[in-house]
Design an enzyme around this catalytic site. Structure first.
Site, mmCIF file in Angstrom:
data_model
loop_
_atom_site.group_PDB
_atom_site.id
_atom_site.type_symbol
_atom_site.label_atom_id
_atom_site.label_comp_id
_atom_site.label_asym_id
_atom_site.label_seq_id
_atom_site.Cartn_x
_atom_site.Cartn_y
_atom_site.Cartn_z
ATOM 1 N N GLU A 287 25.981 32.856 8.012
ATOM 2 C CA GLU A 287 26.283 32.432 9.383
ATOM 3 C C GLU A 287 25.454 33.230 10.385
ATOM 4 O O GLU A 287 26.005 33.931 11.232
ATOM 5 C CB GLU A 287 27.773 32.681 9.685
ATOM 6 C CG GLU A 287 28.743 32.127 8.667
ATOM 7 C CD GLU A 287 30.135 32.773 8.773
ATOM 8 O OE1 GLU A 287 30.358 33.622 9.653
ATOM 9 O OE2 GLU A 287 30.998 32.418 7.948
ATOM 10 N N GLY A 289 23.380 34.132 13.688
ATOM 11 C CA GLY A 289 23.286 33.626 15.057
ATOM 12 C C GLY A 289 22.106 34.272 15.757
ATOM 13 O O GLY A 289 21.014 33.715 15.858
ATOM 14 N N TYR A 330 27.778 45.588 27.199
ATOM 15 C CA TYR A 330 27.561 46.502 26.060
ATOM 16 C C TYR A 330 26.536 47.589 26.378
ATOM 17 O O TYR A 330 26.022 48.220 25.460
ATOM 18 C CB TYR A 330 27.046 45.735 24.832
ATOM 19 C CG TYR A 330 27.696 44.401 24.574
ATOM 20 C CD1 TYR A 330 29.001 44.329 24.108
ATOM 21 C CD2 TYR A 330 26.995 43.219 24.784
ATOM 22 C CE1 TYR A 330 29.595 43.101 23.864
ATOM 23 C CE2 TYR A 330 27.581 41.987 24.537
ATOM 24 C CZ TYR A 330 28.883 41.942 24.079
ATOM 25 O OH TYR A 330 29.461 40.728 23.846
ATOM 26 N N CYS A 356 28.124 41.198 43.254
ATOM 27 C CA CYS A 356 28.752 42.322 43.955
ATOM 28 C C CYS A 356 29.521 43.220 43.010
ATOM 29 O O CYS A 356 30.760 43.283 43.046
ATOM 30 C CB CYS A 356 29.658 41.771 45.048
ATOM 31 S SG CYS A 356 28.690 40.784 46.187
ATOM 32 N N TYR A 384 23.319 35.041 23.037
ATOM 33 C CA TYR A 384 24.423 35.638 23.773
ATOM 34 C C TYR A 384 24.078 35.891 25.239
ATOM 35 O O TYR A 384 24.507 36.883 25.820
ATOM 36 C CB TYR A 384 24.906 36.929 23.087
ATOM 37 C CG TYR A 384 25.363 36.683 21.663
ATOM 38 C CD1 TYR A 384 26.473 35.898 21.394
ATOM 39 C CD2 TYR A 384 24.658 37.209 20.580
ATOM 40 C CE1 TYR A 384 26.877 35.645 20.091
ATOM 41 C CE2 TYR A 384 25.056 36.958 19.271
ATOM 42 C CZ TYR A 384 26.173 36.176 19.036
ATOM 43 O OH TYR A 384 26.571 35.928 17.746
HETATM 44 N N1 LLP Z 1 30.038 34.741 11.972
HETATM 45 C C1 LLP Z 1 31.104 35.197 12.643
HETATM 46 C C2 LLP Z 1 32.437 34.999 12.074
HETATM 47 C C3 LLP Z 1 30.937 35.890 13.860
HETATM 48 O O1 LLP Z 1 31.997 36.358 14.501
HETATM 49 C C4 LLP Z 1 29.628 36.058 14.392
HETATM 50 C C5 LLP Z 1 29.408 36.732 15.663
HETATM 51 C C6 LLP Z 1 28.543 35.524 13.661
HETATM 52 C C7 LLP Z 1 28.783 34.879 12.460
HETATM 53 C C8 LLP Z 1 27.126 35.636 14.139
HETATM 54 O O2 LLP Z 1 26.706 36.955 14.233
HETATM 55 P P1 LLP Z 1 25.178 37.277 14.602
HETATM 56 O O3 LLP Z 1 24.317 36.818 13.446
HETATM 57 O O4 LLP Z 1 24.863 36.547 15.850
HETATM 58 O O5 LLP Z 1 25.166 38.742 14.800
HETATM 59 N N2 LLP Z 1 28.120 38.907 22.241
HETATM 60 C C9 LLP Z 1 27.699 39.959 21.354
HETATM 61 C C10 LLP Z 1 27.703 39.512 19.921
HETATM 62 C C11 LLP Z 1 29.048 38.982 19.444
HETATM 63 C C12 LLP Z 1 29.033 38.505 18.026
HETATM 64 C C13 LLP Z 1 30.296 37.782 17.688
HETATM 65 N N3 LLP Z 1 30.354 37.237 16.357
HETATM 66 C C14 LLP Z 1 26.328 40.461 21.802
HETATM 67 O O6 LLP Z 1 25.762 39.929 22.752
HETATM 68 O O7 LLP Z 1 25.793 41.416 21.240
#
Ligand code: LLP
Length: 429
Positions: A287, A289, A330, A356, A384
């Protein structure tokens, strides 16, 4: 004609003193569409996907793009056409998959708080699997599926209790996190699931966090998950697929940051372990992202004002925390580069937006030679950013363009105030 790619961003380069994404001059896009403007490279997305595809060559594998990273329809369409499934976390995301032409039979549904209505919607569309995160959710899903007259395919998300060594807000595989079922409770829950008439056990999954830059937490998590597969199958419950989640990091370019492993190299290591433990021929799911889209996007912004101060100089731009929330949320680092470098001596600025709040900053202590009216590119903004953007301060969401070679397609129009107010009503009288 000189063509210098930016380090870590092979599809962004300086050519003849102007920054380009693929064959398109970014200043032209800013002039045509205004700013703030997200610009994505199609080639960068497909190249990032290709690294995973190379890693899985010859294996049975399904890549489910974690669309929370960037859920814009054209981005989903691109990944659907390239054969991806999708990892969703809401009914709204499922509707986006359908609107983009994605195949619901390749959709997996993650998240700790699925509602009954979302479960029914996903069953209506025959999704591949629900990644169940608790005993309570499992029982509700069983009830909903029986009432629906179907069997829900399920995987239990196991919390392997490994430290992904990332920011605490995006670390998900530790005992103290809200995610997944504790490792030592998972076997009992599988036995329970196998007895429920509304469910069909098909898999196991884990996801340990995001922006991971080291292979070792993945290798540890894999061992923990495979230990459970051994135990669950010994109890007579076959596990057809194993899903290792997402989480692989990208290069943001902060000084001193670790570089993450490449997707294909990481999977070579993980597949060696899977083979050694006899699971190399299972259906594998992942999965990812951020690693598919993060470095495929940047955000163009215009310098509005320079505000020198006794303690700090501020470079005030037209993009803000509502467009690029990661620094505020973050303390994340994004590289910021001018579209047309000036020869003047640089000064050190905090690059901030018009919202603001003192938390509305995009970069701190950046050395820049800029003047009002100049354009800057905030890099690594494909993941994101737009998907976490908001209308705070009644700022419309930015426009988005997808570059494909020499062509630039507007894939999201800038949101106006009317669109923001749609659905609101005044009080009577
Ligand atoms: N699978 C699940 C169950 C997840 O919760 C997530 C991300 C992914 C896959 C994908 O993860 P990735 O490959 O994108 O790291 N907003 C934060 C990141 C939050 C990630 C939430 N879950 C940021 O901007 O760093």
């Amino acid at each position: 004609m000189t063509n210098t790619p930016l380090p870590g961003h092979p599809h962004v380069h300086q050519r003849d003193g102007a920054l380009h994404t693929e064959g398109v001059r970014l200043a032209d896009l800013a002039a045509t569409h205004g700013t703030p403007l997200f610009v994505y490279s199609k080639a960068a997305m497909l190249d990032a996907l290709a690294a995973y595809q190379r890693g899985f060559a010859g294996r049975r594998a399904q890549i489910c793009y974690a669309m929370k990273a960037n859920s814009t329809l054209a981005v989903l369409q691109l990944f659907a056409r390239a054969g991806c499934g999708f990892d969703i976390v809401s009914g709204g995301e499922l509707q986006r998959v359908l609107a983009a032409g994605g195949d619901p039979a390749k959709v997996i549904f993650s998240g700790v708080g699925k509602t009954r209505a979302e479960m029914r919607q996903a069953l209506d569309h025959g999704i591949a699997c629900f990644n169940v995160e608790s005993a309570a959710e499992l029982d509700v899903l069983d009830e909903v599926a029986r009432a629906h007259g179907s069997r829900a395919r399920v995987s239990i998300r196991v919390n392997p209790d490994v430290d992904a060594k990332t920011h605490p807000y995006i670390s998900t595989g530790l005992k103290g996190n809200k995610f997944g079922v504790a490792h030592d409770e998972a076997l009992a829950l599988y036995r329970h699931a196998a007895r429920l008439a509304g469910l069909q056990v098909v898999g196991i999954d884990c996801h340990i966090g995001s922006q991971i830059t080291d292979a070792s937490p993945y290798l540890d998590a894999m061992d923990r998950v495979l230990d459970l597969v051994d135990a669950v199958e010994a109890a007579g419950i076959p596990i057809a697929h194993i899903d290792f989640g997402g989480g692989l990091g990208i290069v943001y370019g902060a000084p001193g940051d670790d570089a993450p492993p490449a997707a294909d190299g990481l999977w070579q290591q993980l597949l060696a372990k899977l083979d050694a433990r006899g699971y190399g021929d299972r259906l594998l799911m992942i999965e990812p992202g951020r690693s598919l889209v993060g470095n495929a996007g940047l955000c163009l912004t215009e310098v509005l004002y320079l505000k020198p101060g006794t303690q700090k100089n501020f470079c005030i731009v037209d993009a803000a925390m509502n467009d690029l929330p990661r620094p505020a949320m973050y303390q994340a680092f994004h590289q910021i580069v001018p579209l047309a470098p000036r020869a003047d001596a640089p000064a050190v600025y905090d690059v901030v937006g018009p919202v603001c709040e003192s938390g509305d900053w995009l970069g701190r202590d950046r050395k820049l030679a800029v003047q009002p009216g100049d354009h800057l590119a905030v890099l690594s903004a494909g993941a994101y950013c737009m998907s976490m953007s908001s209308n705070y301060n009644t700022r419309g969401r930015a426009a988005e363009v997808l570059v494909d070679g020499q062509a630039a397609h507007l894939i999201r129009a800038r949101e106006d105030a009317q669109a923001q107010m749609r659905g609101e009503s005044l009080l009577p009288g």
